[in-house]
Design a protein around this motif. Structure first.
Motif, PDB file in Angstrom:
ATOM      1  N   GLY A 161       0.800  -1.224   0.000  1.00  0.00           N
ATOM      2  CA  GLY A 161       0.000   0.000   0.000  1.00  0.00           C
ATOM      3  C   GLY A 161       0.826   1.264   0.000  1.00  0.00           C
ATOM      4  N   ILE A 162       2.134   1.138  -0.277  1.00  0.00           N
ATOM      5  CA  ILE A 162       3.030   2.304  -0.307  1.00  0.00           C
ATOM      6  C   ILE A 162       3.349   2.625  -1.758  1.00  0.00           C
ATOM      7  N   PHE A 163       2.906   3.801  -2.226  1.00  0.00           N
ATOM      8  CA  PHE A 163       3.048   4.162  -3.632  1.00  0.00           C
ATOM      9  C   PHE A 163       3.921   5.390  -3.806  1.00  0.00           C
ATOM     10  N   LYS A 164       4.536   5.466  -4.970  1.00  0.00           N
ATOM     11  CA  LYS A 164       5.397   6.595  -5.311  1.00  0.00           C
ATOM     12  C   LYS A 164       4.769   7.372  -6.457  1.00  0.00           C
ATOM     13  N   GLU A 165       4.751   8.681  -6.333  1.00  0.00           N
ATOM     14  CA  GLU A 165       4.176   9.529  -7.368  1.00  0.00           C
ATOM     15  C   GLU A 165       4.942   9.366  -8.684  1.00  0.00           C
ATOM     16  N   ASN A 166       4.180   9.293  -9.783  1.00  0.00           N
ATOM     17  CA  ASN A 166       4.739   9.275 -11.148  1.00  0.00           C
ATOM     18  C   ASN A 166       5.645   8.065 -11.428  1.00  0.00           C
ATOM     19  N   PHE A 167       5.449   6.983 -10.686  1.00  0.00           N
ATOM     20  CA  PHE A 167       6.229   5.771 -10.957  1.00  0.00           C
ATOM     21  C   PHE A 167       5.457   4.880 -11.928  1.00  0.00           C
ATOM     22  N   ASP A 168       6.160   4.245 -12.835  1.00  0.00           N
ATOM     23  CA  ASP A 168       5.541   3.356 -13.822  1.00  0.00           C
ATOM     24  C   ASP A 168       5.280   1.988 -13.200  1.00  0.00           C
ATOM     25  N   TYR A 169       4.013   1.721 -12.899  1.00  0.00           N
ATOM     26  CA  TYR A 169       3.630   0.456 -12.266  1.00  0.00           C
ATOM     27  C   TYR A 169       3.130  -0.567 -13.296  1.00  0.00           C
ATOM     28  N   SER A 170       3.508  -0.388 -14.539  1.00  0.00           N
ATOM     29  CA  SER A 170       2.997  -1.280 -15.590  1.00  0.00           C
ATOM     30  C   SER A 170       3.482  -2.725 -15.451  1.00  0.00           C
ATOM     31  N   HIS A 171       4.560  -2.929 -14.661  1.00  0.00           N
ATOM     32  CA  HIS A 171       5.086  -4.290 -14.473  1.00  0.00           C
ATOM     33  C   HIS A 171       4.675  -4.886 -13.120  1.00  0.00           C
ATOM     34  N   LEU A 172       3.689  -4.272 -12.511  1.00  0.00           N
ATOM     35  CA  LEU A 172       3.229  -4.723 -11.195  1.00  0.00           C
ATOM     36  C   LEU A 172       2.709  -6.164 -11.224  1.00  0.00           C
ATOM     37  N   GLY A 173       2.120  -6.544 -12.361  1.00  0.00           N
ATOM     38  CA  GLY A 173       1.524  -7.882 -12.457  1.00  0.00           C
ATOM     39  C   GLY A 173       2.503  -8.994 -12.782  1.00  0.00           C
TER      40      GLY A 173
END
Length: 438
Positions: A161-173
Motif C-alpha cells: 500500500g506504499i506508492f510513489k508519485e509518477n512511478f511506472d507500475y505497468s510491471h506490477l503484475g
C-alpha cells in the motif's frame, strides 16, 4: 583435467544434474536479468541446451554403465507409449493435420523418460552427495528473492500500500526476478522450500533452514503468485502436521500460525487485506489496479484459465480416439489461438498430457510416479524423508492443476521437474546411507 575426471565418478551425478539445470536456465536468466520486460528463449537455444543435456548424461552413463540396471518392463512400456504416439502422428499426417514438431516432441519424451527415470531407477550414489544439488537450488532461490527485492522494490512496496508519485507500475503484475514470469519464480521458490526441508534432515540443522523457508515464503508472496503461495503454505502445513519431533500442543500452535499467516497473505494477494481502494490510489492506472485488487469475476474465471481448458476439452470431444490416444502437443495448442491472445500451454499439466498422448500417456505417467513413490516407501530412507517426498508429490499434484510445469519437453522448467521430481527422489531412495546420519 582432474575436475573432469572427478565428474566421471557416479557419486558426482548431482553435480552434473545441477550443471545441466544451470545450462537450461542460463539463457533465460541472462535475458531477463536487467529488464522488466518478458524475454523468452527461442527454440534453437532450447534445442542446443537439450542436446548438451543429452550428450552429457549419455557420456556419464556410458562411463558408469556397470552401475546401471535397466528394467525390461519399463523399456517395453516406454516403447509401447512411443509407438502409439507415433501411430497417432501417422493418422494426423493422413488427415492433413500433422505438425513436424510433434515428432520431435515424441523424441524428447522418449529421451527424457529414458535418461531421468529408466536409467536411474536402480542407480546408486552416496546419500551425502545429493546435498550439492539441494544447496544449489536453495542458493539460486535466495538470490532470486533478493533480486526481486532489489529490482522490483517499488512494485513490492505497492503491495504493502506504499506508492510513489509518477512511478511506472505497468510491471506490477509480473514481479519476475530474473526469470520470464512470476509463476516461474514462485515455483522455483516452492522447490527451494522443499530442498530446505530435506537439507534440514540431512544436516540435522533446523534453525538455518527454518529461516530460509520463511524467506522463500516471503519471496513467493512478493511475486503475488496465487497458486505458488497457496501450494507452498500447504506443503509447510503438511510438513508441520507430519513432524514427529513436536508435541501435539506445540504442533497445534504452529499449524494455527501457519493457517492464519497463509490466509492473511492470500487475502493480501487478492487485494482484500488490507483493503485497497481505487479512489485512494490516484497515481496508478486501472489496469495496474487490477493486479492489486483481483475481482471476483477474475477469480471465478481462474485468471482466464477456464476458456483455455474449455478449448482443450473441445479438441478432445471431437473423437473418442483423441481421449484415448491424444492428438499431439503442437497439434493441440492450435486451439489456443484466440482473437485477443495466443497461449502455448493449457495451464493444467493433466490436460496437456491428455491432449499430447491421451489416457494412454496419463496411465504411463501415473504408473511411473507410482513406482517412484513405491520405491521411496520401500527404501531404507528415514521416515522424515519419506514424509517430505509424499507431501512433495501431493502438493505438486495440486500445483499442476493450474500450471503446465513438467511436460517432458525442452523447456528449462521441464528439466527442473525431471530432476527434482524424478531423478532426485530415485537417487535418494537408492542411495547408500552414511551411518553417521541414521
Amino acid at each position: 583435467m582432474n575436475f573432469v575426471n572427478q565428474l566421471k565418478e557416479k557419486n558426482n551425478l548431482p553435480i552434473i544434474l545441477f550443471v545441466i539445470l544451470m545450462i537450461n536456465f542460463l539463457p533465460l536468466c541472462i535475458g531477463n536479468l536487467l529488464t522488466k520486460e518478458v524475454k523468452t528463449t527461442n527454440t534453437i537455444t532450447e534445442v542446443v541446451c537439450f542436446i548438451i543435456e543429452v550428450v552429457s548424461l549419455t557420456v556419464f552413463y556410458f562411463i558408469n554403465r556397470k552401475s546401471i540396471k535397466i528394467s525390461k518392463i519399463n523399456m517395453i512400456a516406454l516403447f509401447g507409449l512411443i509407438l502409439i504416439m507415433g501411430i497417432v502422428q501417422i493418422k494426423n499426417f493422413v488427415q492433413k493435420n500433422f505438425y513436424f514438431f510433434d515428432i520431435l516432441n515424441i523424441g524428447c519424451i522418449f529421451v527424457n523418460i529414458l535418461l531421468f527415470y529408466i536409467v536411474l531407477f536402480d542407480f546408486k550414489i552416496e546419500e551425502n552427495n545429493i546435498k550439492f544439488f539441494l544447496k544449489g537450488i536453495c542458493i539460486i532461490g535466495l538470490f532470486a528473492m533478493f533480486w526481486n527485492l532489489f529490482f522490483y522494490y517499488q512494485e513490492i512496496l505497492a503491495e504493502f500500500g506504499i506508492f510513489k508519485e509518477n512511478f511506472d507500475y505497468s510491471h506490477l503484475g509480473n514481479i519476475k526476478s530474473f526469470f520470464s514470469n512470476r509463476n516461474t519464480v514462485a515455483f522455483f521458490l516452492y522447490l527451494s522450500v522443499i530442498a530446505s526441508a530435506i537439507l534440514m534432515n540431512l544436516e540435522n540443522t533446523k534453525k538455518k533452514y527454518m529461516i530460509l523457508i520463511i524467506l522463500y515464503v516471503f519471496g513467493i508472496w512478493c511475486t503475488h503468485s496465487k497458486t505458488g503461495f497457496a501450494i507452498t503454505i500447504l506443503f509447510i502445513l503438511l510438513f508441520a502436521v507430519c513432524s514427529r519431533e513436536v508435541n501435539i500442543k506445540r504442533k497445534i500452535l504452529i499449524c494455527s500460525c501457519i493457517v492464519i499467516f497463509g490466509a492473511l497473505g492470500f487475502l493480501n494477494i487478492l487485494g482484500r487485506f488490507p483493503v485497497k481502494r481505487a479512489e485512494t490510489i490516484k497515481n496508478i492506472a486501472s489496469s495496474e489496479m487490477s493486479e492489486l485488487v483481483i475481482s471476483t469475476d477474475r477469480i471465478k474465471r481462474l485468471s482466464g484459465r477456464k476458456r483455455i481448458w474449455y478449448a482443450g476439452f473441445e479438441c478432445l470431444n471431437r473423437s473418442l480416439f483423441n481421449y484415448i490416444f491424444g492428438v499431439g502437443r503442437f497439434n493441440s495448442i492450435e486451439v489456443l489461438n484466440f482473437e485477443d491472445r495466443s497461449y502455448g500451454q493449457f495451464h493444467n499439466l493433466y490436460l496437456d498430457i491428455l491432449l499430447t498422448g491421451g489416457i494412454v500417456m496419463i496411465v504411463f505417467m501415473g504408473y511411473m510416479f507410482f513406482c517412484i513413490m513405491k520405491k521411496i516407501m520401500k527404501s531404507d530412507l528415514k521416515l522424515n524423508y519419506k514424509i517430505i517426498y509424499i507431501n512433495m508429490y501431493i502438493t505438486y499434484g495440486m500445483y499442476v492443476l493450474l500450471e503446465s510445469i513438467g511436460r517432458f519437453s525442452t523447456e528449462s522448467t521441464d528439466a527442473l521437474c525431471l530432476i527434482f521430481f524424478i531423478a532426485l527422489p530415485l537417487l535418494h531412495a537408492n542411495s547408500e546411507k552414511n551411518n553417521l546420519m541414521k
